[in-house]
Write a protein that holds these residues in place. Structure first.
Motif, PDB file in Angstrom:
ATOM      1  N   GLU A  78      56.076  31.721  60.116  1.00 54.61           N
ATOM      2  CA  GLU A  78      56.877  32.529  61.218  1.00 54.61           C
ATOM      3  C   GLU A  78      58.409  32.450  60.578  1.00 54.61           C
ATOM      4  N   ASN A  79      58.792  31.573  59.943  1.00 54.12           N
ATOM      5  CA  ASN A  79      60.440  31.171  59.586  1.00 54.12           C
ATOM      6  C   ASN A  79      60.657  31.191  58.031  1.00 54.12           C
ATOM      7  N   TYR A  80      59.656  31.472  56.942  1.00 57.12           N
ATOM      8  CA  TYR A  80      59.952  31.142  55.848  1.00 57.12           C
ATOM      9  C   TYR A  80      61.292  32.047  55.051  1.00 57.12           C
ATOM     10  N   GLN A  81      61.340  33.333  55.851  1.00 52.94           N
ATOM     11  CA  GLN A  81      62.453  33.914  55.308  1.00 52.94           C
ATOM     12  C   GLN A  81      63.864  33.282  55.612  1.00 52.94           C
ATOM     13  N   ASP A  82      64.031  32.214  56.683  1.00 54.45           N
ATOM     14  CA  ASP A  82      65.095  31.617  56.765  1.00 54.45           C
ATOM     15  C   ASP A  82      65.493  30.449  55.494  1.00 54.45           C
ATOM     16  N   LEU A  83      64.466  30.365  54.813  1.00 52.21           N
ATOM     17  CA  LEU A  83      64.624  29.405  53.662  1.00 52.21           C
ATOM     18  C   LEU A  83      65.129  30.084  52.584  1.00 52.21           C
ATOM     19  N   LEU A  84      65.055  31.526  52.582  1.00 54.25           N
ATOM     20  CA  LEU A  84      65.400  32.291  51.457  1.00 54.25           C
ATOM     21  C   LEU A  84      66.768  33.203  51.357  1.00 54.25           C
ATOM     22  N   GLN A  85      67.532  32.721  52.507  1.00 50.87           N
ATOM     23  CA  GLN A  85      69.030  33.300  52.670  1.00 50.87           C
ATOM     24  C   GLN A  85      69.511  33.065  51.459  1.00 50.87           C
ATOM     25  N   GLY A  86      70.027  34.237  50.844  1.00 55.03           N
ATOM     26  CA  GLY A  86      70.795  33.909  49.349  1.00 55.03           C
ATOM     27  C   GLY A  86      70.053  34.593  48.318  1.00 55.03           C
ATOM     28  N   TYR A  87      68.519  34.487  48.484  1.00 54.70           N
ATOM     29  CA  TYR A  87      67.681  34.903  47.293  1.00 54.70           C
ATOM     30  C   TYR A  87      67.204  36.267  47.653  1.00 54.70           C
ATOM     31  N   LYS A  88      66.977  36.953  46.448  1.00 52.35           N
ATOM     32  CA  LYS A  88      66.278  38.155  46.638  1.00 52.35           C
ATOM     33  C   LYS A  88      64.819  38.025  46.760  1.00 52.35           C
ATOM     34  N   PHE A  89      64.314  38.717  47.856  1.00 54.31           N
ATOM     35  CA  PHE A  89      62.890  38.862  47.914  1.00 54.31           C
ATOM     36  C   PHE A  89      62.387  40.076  48.698  1.00 54.31           C
ATOM     37  N   ASN A  90      61.051  40.496  48.604  1.00 56.85           N
ATOM     38  CA  ASN A  90      60.721  41.637  49.442  1.00 56.85           C
ATOM     39  C   ASN A  90      59.719  41.088  50.441  1.00 56.85           C
ATOM     40  N   GLN A  91      59.118  42.278  51.152  1.00 55.88           N
ATOM     41  CA  GLN A  91      58.273  41.785  52.496  1.00 55.88           C
ATOM     42  C   GLN A  91      56.778  41.497  52.149  1.00 55.88           C
ATOM     43  N   GLN A  92      56.340  41.613  50.747  1.00 57.64           N
ATOM     44  CA  GLN A  92      55.032  41.396  50.441  1.00 57.64           C
ATOM     45  C   GLN A  92      55.142  39.835  50.605  1.00 57.64           C
ATOM     46  N   LEU A  93      53.778  39.506  51.264  1.00 57.66           N
ATOM     47  CA  LEU A  93      53.558  38.025  51.524  1.00 57.66           C
ATOM     48  C   LEU A  93      51.983  37.843  51.128  1.00 57.66           C
ATOM     49  N   TYR A  94      52.087  36.436  50.476  1.00 52.87           N
ATOM     50  CA  TYR A  94      50.879  36.091  50.076  1.00 52.87           C
ATOM     51  C   TYR A  94      50.408  34.782  50.532  1.00 52.87           C
ATOM     52  N   LEU A  95      49.316  34.406  50.902  1.00 51.41           N
ATOM     53  CA  LEU A  95      49.104  32.904  51.013  1.00 51.41           C
ATOM     54  C   LEU A  95      47.996  32.368  49.989  1.00 51.41           C
ATOM     55  N   ALA A  96      47.985  31.249  49.604  1.00 50.97           N
ATOM     56  CA  ALA A  96      47.308  30.461  48.572  1.00 50.97           C
ATOM     57  C   ALA A  96      46.868  29.233  48.817  1.00 50.97           C
ATOM     58  N   GLY A  97      45.678  28.588  48.646  1.00 49.39           N
ATOM     59  CA  GLY A  97      45.387  27.145  48.937  1.00 49.39           C
ATOM     60  C   GLY A  97      44.024  26.840  48.288  1.00 49.39           C
ATOM     61  N   ASP A  98      43.848  25.710  48.090  1.00 45.87           N
ATOM     62  CA  ASP A  98      42.573  24.997  47.604  1.00 45.87           C
ATOM     63  C   ASP A  98      42.334  24.079  48.446  1.00 45.87           C
ATOM     64  N   SER A  99      40.835  23.940  48.735  1.00 40.59           N
ATOM     65  CA  SER A  99      40.167  23.130  49.689  1.00 40.59           C
ATOM     66  C   SER A  99      40.861  23.097  51.074  1.00 40.59           C
ATOM     67  N   ALA A 100      41.185  22.001  51.573  1.00 39.87           N
ATOM     68  CA  ALA A 100      42.054  21.928  53.076  1.00 39.87           C
ATOM     69  C   ALA A 100      43.137  22.969  52.893  1.00 39.87           C
ATOM     70  N   GLY A 101      43.548  23.200  51.765  1.00 41.88           N
ATOM     71  CA  GLY A 101      44.716  24.407  51.698  1.00 41.88           C
ATOM     72  C   GLY A 101      44.233  25.768  52.091  1.00 41.88           C
ATOM     73  N   GLY A 102      42.687  25.853  51.507  1.00 41.35           N
ATOM     74  CA  GLY A 102      42.114  27.105  51.847  1.00 41.35           C
ATOM     75  C   GLY A 102      41.740  27.137  53.446  1.00 41.35           C
ATOM     76  N   ALA A 103      41.588  25.931  53.961  1.00 39.32           N
ATOM     77  CA  ALA A 103      41.267  25.987  55.204  1.00 39.32           C
ATOM     78  C   ALA A 103      42.583  26.598  56.292  1.00 39.32           C
ATOM     79  N   ILE A 104      43.825  25.900  55.606  1.00 35.63           N
ATOM     80  CA  ILE A 104      45.089  26.186  56.249  1.00 35.63           C
ATOM     81  C   ILE A 104      45.159  28.065  56.212  1.00 35.63           C
ATOM     82  N   CYS A 105      45.032  28.307  55.089  1.00 35.09           N
ATOM     83  CA  CYS A 105      45.116  30.010  54.851  1.00 35.09           C
ATOM     84  C   CYS A 105      44.259  30.735  55.915  1.00 35.09           C
ATOM     85  N   THR A 106      43.110  30.230  55.855  1.00 40.94           N
ATOM     86  CA  THR A 106      42.244  31.214  56.628  1.00 40.94           C
ATOM     87  C   THR A 106      42.193  30.927  58.056  1.00 40.94           C
ATOM     88  N   SER A 107      42.739  29.873  58.449  1.00 40.34           N
ATOM     89  CA  SER A 107      43.171  29.567  59.761  1.00 40.34           C
ATOM     90  C   SER A 107      44.420  30.366  60.153  1.00 40.34           C
TER      91      SER A 107
END
Length: 321
Positions: free
Chosen positions: A139-168
């Protein structure tokens, strides 16, 4: 069907299996500190990640606690997509530091700004604390990127339990108009806390991650004495509701890449997730390395060809329209 493992992994598995046999014979119980250290020790088997022009350590303030994050920007002069990276480790182990080589590789392969988060771990912080941290980042990742160039495309990536987090996160935000997830990348994901798929038994011993350890991880995560579904109705409901594989699938889910390992106890649930998503109308790519084991991304020195092939598949998946 039980997997047939790569010859490159057999010496390590022989050593690990001897240690497991000795531990079982002595009656040694799993201990969080030891399990965490054992996972961190896998750095000895990891290929160092590539150089990334900009790396920054920072944190997010989520309610009454701070959570460390690390930002990787492969091209600070360009406005790139953002990829949120959730590490594996059974919801109990893993760290930004351990996964640093993978975060670096993801930044280059996806040509995206990667943000990796040290979400809270069980048993000190049981379900859903870790997911809550990752939801806050979503919900708030864009706040971390103030001063950086980025666009609105968003991806998630994770392995094992990280995959559980992505899919959740995908399931929990499917009707959230403020969140738009374009693609998700799942490496040997954990998506079924009921442990009901055949590969849990077929590959449940001898391939590094064993079924009894999976069960123990889940017991710590959910703070349960017994993970079995027949314990009581409340336990069954909790575990089923938390399992992304057992939730609703819809065409509104993001484009998905699933990579499974043939000698992994979690193999079948990853395959089923890919099948269910595709049947729901989601654009899905699924590839399986039949000869590999769970957590092969942390053993890259032993299986370098498949490790690099994984990133080529990720690059192709990200670049596809």
């Amino acid at each position: 069907m039980r997997g047939i493992v790569s010859d490159n992994l057999k010496p390590l598995l022989k050593q690990v299996n001897q240690g497991i046999e000795q531990a079982k014979a002595s009656g040694a119980a799993f201990e969080p500190a030891i399990i965490r250290q054992n996972l961190e020790n896998l750095t000895a088997y990891m290929i160092p990640g590539p150089e990334v022009p900009l790396i920054k350590n920072t944190f997010i303030k989520a309610g009454d606690h701070s959570v460390a994050v690390r930002i990787y920007h492969p091209n600070p002069e360009k406005a790139l997509p953002v990829l949120l990276h959730f590490h594996g480790g059974g919801h109990m182990c893993g760290s930004i530091e351990l996964y640093d080589p993978i975060s670096r590789e993801l930044a280059i392969a996806a040509n995206a700004i990667v943000i990796c988060i040290d979400y809270r771990l069980a048993p000190e912080h049981p379900y859903p604390c870790g997911i809550d941290d990752c939801q806050f980042l979503l919900e708030n990742y864009q706040d971390l990127l103030q001063g950086y160039k980025f666009n609105q495309q968003l991806y998630l990536a994770g392995d094992s339990a990280g995959g559980a987090i992505c899919t959740s996160l995908v399931a929990n935000n499917i009707n959230n108009s403020k969140i738009s997830i374009d693609k998700q990348i799942l490496l040997y994901p954990s998506v079924d806390y009921t442990m009901s798929c055949p590969s849990i038994t077929e590959n449940g011993e001898g391939f590094l991650l064993e079924a009894d350890k999976v069960r123990w991880y889940f017991q710590q995560y959910f703070q349960l004495d017994n993970i079995e579904l027949e314990t009581n109705e409340a336990t069954a409901s909790l575990i089923k509701n938390a399992s992304p594989l057992l939730g609703a699938f819809t065409h509104k889910m993001p484009k998905t890449l699933v990579i499974t390992a043939g000698c992994d106890p979690l193999r079948d649930e990853g395959c089923l997730y890919a099948d269910k998503a595709q049947q729901a109308g989601v654009s899905v790519e699924h590839y399986q390395f039949d000869e590999l084991i769970h957590a092969y991304m942390l053993l890259s020195k032993l299986v370098p060809e498949q490790y690099h092939q994984t990133y080529l598949m990720i690059k192709k998946f990200i670049e596809a329209k």
